[in-house]
Design a protein around this motif. Structure first.
Motif, mmCIF file in Angstrom:
data_model
loop_
_atom_site.group_PDB
_atom_site.id
_atom_site.type_symbol
_atom_site.label_atom_id
_atom_site.label_comp_id
_atom_site.label_asym_id
_atom_site.label_seq_id
_atom_site.Cartn_x
_atom_site.Cartn_y
_atom_site.Cartn_z
ATOM 1 N N ILE A 6 37.810 -53.404 9.144
ATOM 2 C CA ILE A 6 36.517 -52.983 9.676
ATOM 3 C C ILE A 6 36.725 -51.861 10.684
ATOM 4 O O ILE A 6 37.727 -51.820 11.412
ATOM 5 C CB ILE A 6 35.725 -54.144 10.322
ATOM 6 C CG1 ILE A 6 36.571 -54.918 11.343
ATOM 7 C CG2 ILE A 6 35.205 -55.083 9.252
ATOM 8 C CD1 ILE A 6 35.790 -55.991 12.090
ATOM 9 N N MET A 7 35.772 -50.947 10.683
ATOM 10 C CA MET A 7 35.776 -49.803 11.592
ATOM 11 C C MET A 7 34.481 -49.849 12.404
ATOM 12 O O MET A 7 33.522 -50.529 12.033
ATOM 13 C CB MET A 7 35.838 -48.502 10.805
ATOM 14 C CG MET A 7 36.918 -48.457 9.732
ATOM 15 S SD MET A 7 38.573 -48.290 10.410
ATOM 16 C CE MET A 7 38.563 -46.531 10.811
ATOM 17 N N GLY A 8 34.441 -49.093 13.503
ATOM 18 C CA GLY A 8 33.223 -49.069 14.303
ATOM 19 C C GLY A 8 33.162 -47.854 15.197
ATOM 20 O O GLY A 8 34.172 -47.450 15.770
ATOM 21 N N ARG A 9 31.966 -47.286 15.299
ATOM 22 C CA ARG A 9 31.787 -46.119 16.175
ATOM 23 C C ARG A 9 31.002 -46.472 17.434
ATOM 24 O O ARG A 9 31.065 -45.754 18.419
ATOM 25 C CB ARG A 9 31.083 -44.997 15.402
ATOM 26 C CG ARG A 9 31.854 -44.581 14.154
ATOM 27 C CD ARG A 9 31.382 -43.257 13.583
ATOM 28 N NE ARG A 9 29.982 -43.265 13.189
ATOM 29 C CZ ARG A 9 29.319 -42.178 12.793
ATOM 30 N NH1 ARG A 9 29.931 -41.012 12.757
ATOM 31 N NH2 ARG A 9 28.061 -42.255 12.428
ATOM 32 N N SER A 10 30.274 -47.585 17.390
ATOM 33 C CA SER A 10 29.504 -47.993 18.571
ATOM 34 C C SER A 10 30.252 -49.076 19.341
ATOM 35 O O SER A 10 31.107 -49.787 18.789
ATOM 36 C CB SER A 10 28.140 -48.539 18.152
ATOM 37 O OG SER A 10 28.287 -49.775 17.468
ATOM 38 N N ALA A 11 29.918 -49.239 20.613
ATOM 39 C CA ALA A 11 30.544 -50.279 21.438
ATOM 40 C C ALA A 11 30.235 -51.660 20.874
ATOM 41 O O ALA A 11 31.077 -52.560 20.902
ATOM 42 C CB ALA A 11 30.048 -50.163 22.882
ATOM 43 N N SER A 13 29.721 -52.492 17.713
ATOM 44 C CA SER A 13 30.522 -52.720 16.519
ATOM 45 C C SER A 13 31.984 -52.950 16.867
ATOM 46 O O SER A 13 32.668 -53.766 16.235
ATOM 47 C CB SER A 13 30.387 -51.525 15.571
ATOM 48 O OG SER A 13 31.096 -51.753 14.378
ATOM 49 N N ARG A 14 32.474 -52.263 17.877
ATOM 50 C CA ARG A 14 33.884 -52.388 18.260
ATOM 51 C C ARG A 14 34.185 -53.695 18.988
ATOM 52 O O ARG A 14 35.340 -54.059 19.145
ATOM 53 C CB ARG A 14 34.292 -51.209 19.131
ATOM 54 C CG ARG A 14 34.356 -49.894 18.367
ATOM 55 C CD ARG A 14 34.639 -48.726 19.285
ATOM 56 N NE ARG A 14 34.733 -47.476 18.537
ATOM 57 C CZ ARG A 14 34.834 -46.282 19.084
ATOM 58 N NH1 ARG A 14 34.860 -46.159 20.413
ATOM 59 N NH2 ARG A 14 34.915 -45.201 18.325
ATOM 60 N N TYR A 30 34.320 -60.286 20.354
ATOM 61 C CA TYR A 30 35.457 -60.396 21.261
ATOM 62 C C TYR A 30 34.971 -60.848 22.635
ATOM 63 O O TYR A 30 35.538 -61.736 23.253
ATOM 64 C CB TYR A 30 36.173 -59.046 21.361
ATOM 65 C CG TYR A 30 37.298 -59.016 22.367
ATOM 66 C CD1 TYR A 30 38.495 -59.681 22.105
ATOM 67 C CD2 TYR A 30 37.163 -58.326 23.571
ATOM 68 C CE1 TYR A 30 39.535 -59.662 23.019
ATOM 69 C CE2 TYR A 30 38.190 -58.299 24.486
ATOM 70 C CZ TYR A 30 39.374 -58.968 24.211
ATOM 71 O OH TYR A 30 40.398 -58.939 25.129
ATOM 72 N N ASP A 31 33.872 -60.251 23.102
ATOM 73 C CA ASP A 31 33.219 -60.653 24.343
ATOM 74 C C ASP A 31 31.760 -60.947 24.024
ATOM 75 O O ASP A 31 30.956 -60.023 23.889
ATOM 76 C CB ASP A 31 33.329 -59.543 25.394
ATOM 77 C CG ASP A 31 32.750 -59.950 26.745
ATOM 78 O OD1 ASP A 31 32.013 -60.965 26.806
ATOM 79 O OD2 ASP A 31 33.019 -59.258 27.738
ATOM 80 N N PRO A 32 31.388 -62.223 23.867
ATOM 81 C CA PRO A 32 30.019 -62.562 23.487
ATOM 82 C C PRO A 32 28.968 -61.989 24.435
ATOM 83 O O PRO A 32 27.850 -61.677 24.006
ATOM 84 C CB PRO A 32 30.018 -64.095 23.524
ATOM 85 C CG PRO A 32 31.441 -64.475 23.289
ATOM 86 C CD PRO A 32 32.248 -63.408 23.972
ATOM 87 N N ALA A 33 29.312 -61.827 25.705
ATOM 88 C CA ALA A 33 28.338 -61.317 26.682
ATOM 89 C C ALA A 33 27.959 -59.863 26.407
ATOM 90 O O ALA A 33 26.903 -59.405 26.839
ATOM 91 C CB ALA A 33 28.905 -61.443 28.096
ATOM 92 N N LEU A 34 28.817 -59.140 25.672
ATOM 93 C CA LEU A 34 28.560 -57.725 25.389
ATOM 94 C C LEU A 34 27.942 -57.494 24.010
ATOM 95 O O LEU A 34 27.613 -56.360 23.673
ATOM 96 C CB LEU A 34 29.864 -56.927 25.496
ATOM 97 C CG LEU A 34 30.540 -56.914 26.874
ATOM 98 C CD1 LEU A 34 31.837 -56.113 26.808
ATOM 99 C CD2 LEU A 34 29.604 -56.343 27.933
ATOM 100 N N LEU A 40 24.217 -57.750 10.656
ATOM 101 C CA LEU A 40 24.988 -56.816 9.838
ATOM 102 C C LEU A 40 26.458 -56.679 10.239
ATOM 103 O O LEU A 40 27.247 -56.125 9.473
ATOM 104 C CB LEU A 40 24.352 -55.409 9.816
ATOM 105 C CG LEU A 40 22.924 -55.325 9.298
ATOM 106 C CD1 LEU A 40 22.434 -53.883 9.332
ATOM 107 C CD2 LEU A 40 22.804 -55.881 7.887
ATOM 108 N N ILE A 41 26.854 -57.166 11.415
ATOM 109 C CA ILE A 41 28.250 -56.983 11.809
ATOM 110 C C ILE A 41 29.000 -58.300 12.019
ATOM 111 O O ILE A 41 30.220 -58.292 12.138
ATOM 112 C CB ILE A 41 28.391 -56.098 13.069
ATOM 113 C CG1 ILE A 41 27.745 -56.748 14.293
ATOM 114 C CG2 ILE A 41 27.812 -54.720 12.833
ATOM 115 C CD1 ILE A 41 28.045 -56.002 15.588
#
Length: 204
Positions: A6-11, A13-14, A30-34, A40-41
């Motif tokens: 998987i790739m991502g350009r937005s914070a 998605s990353r 990775y960080d549920p708070a963020l 879709l992701i």
């Protein structure tokens, strides 16, 4: 072998990693708070039903999995879905199934005709037997034009597979854009015994 990344350009998605859950792999924050929008992701890219090993780039994994339970084919299940509703890109839905019982595999891409959402183009590709050291690849986009991502075009193309999961994972991890890559998995399936092994790499 199945290889998926998987790739991502937005914070948003990353902010993801792959996590093994029994015979399945799921995306999680990775960080549920963020996490701003999980639609879709966040999904299961990898699931298994009997001798059928499913890998997709969206929640159509569950559509195929449930379809196998109910006696639907790969194609019949995907007839219920189309490209993602994330205009103007309309991300293609890519799916694949290896059937070790039939010694075969299938790939599919559901996409727009150059970002026109008025119709869904449904392409299916079937392969009998396995060619040692070689797989087939479909990816989501082929280019960016005027800020719009254009869908993959053409047939699946041949790609190398190596003797070990570690070698295969290292090769593809190095090919991915350093800024945008998020996670990668390699699933090894022993066609004789049914044994399954995973190699997962998360950037975070």
């Amino acid at each position: 072998m199945q290889v998926y990344w998987i790739m991502g350009r937005s914070a948003n998605s990353r902010n993801r990693v792959f996590e093994l859950e029994g015979a399945s792999v799921k995306n999680r924050a990775y960080d549920p708070a963020l996490m701003e929008d999980p639609s879709l992701i966040i999904y299961y890219p990898v699931r298994q039903w009997g001798s059928s090993h499913i890998v997709t780039n969206g929640d159509q994994t569950d559509t195929i999995y449930e379809g196998l339970h109910q006696g639907r084919t790969f194609e019949q299940s995907l007839a219920l879905r189309e490209f993602e509703p994330d205009g103007p890109h309309y991300t293609p839905r890519i799916s694949a199934v290896i059937d070790t019982g039939q010694n075969s595999y299938s790939l599919s891409i559901l996409k727009t005709n150059d970002n026109d959402p008025s119709a869904c183009l449904r392409h299916y590709y079937g392969y009998s037997g396995f060619k040692r050291g070689t797989g087939h690849c479909i990816h989501t986009y082929r280019s960016e034009e005027g800020g719009v991502l254009r869908p993959f075009k053409g047939e699946p193309f041949e790609v190398p597979l190596f003797e070990t999961m570690d070698e295969t994972a290292a090769f593809y991890w190095q090919q991915l854009n350093e800024d945008n890559k998020i996670a990668l998995l390699v699933k090894f399936i022993d066609a004789q015994t049914g044994e399954v092994k995973f190699h997962i790499r998360n950037k975070k």
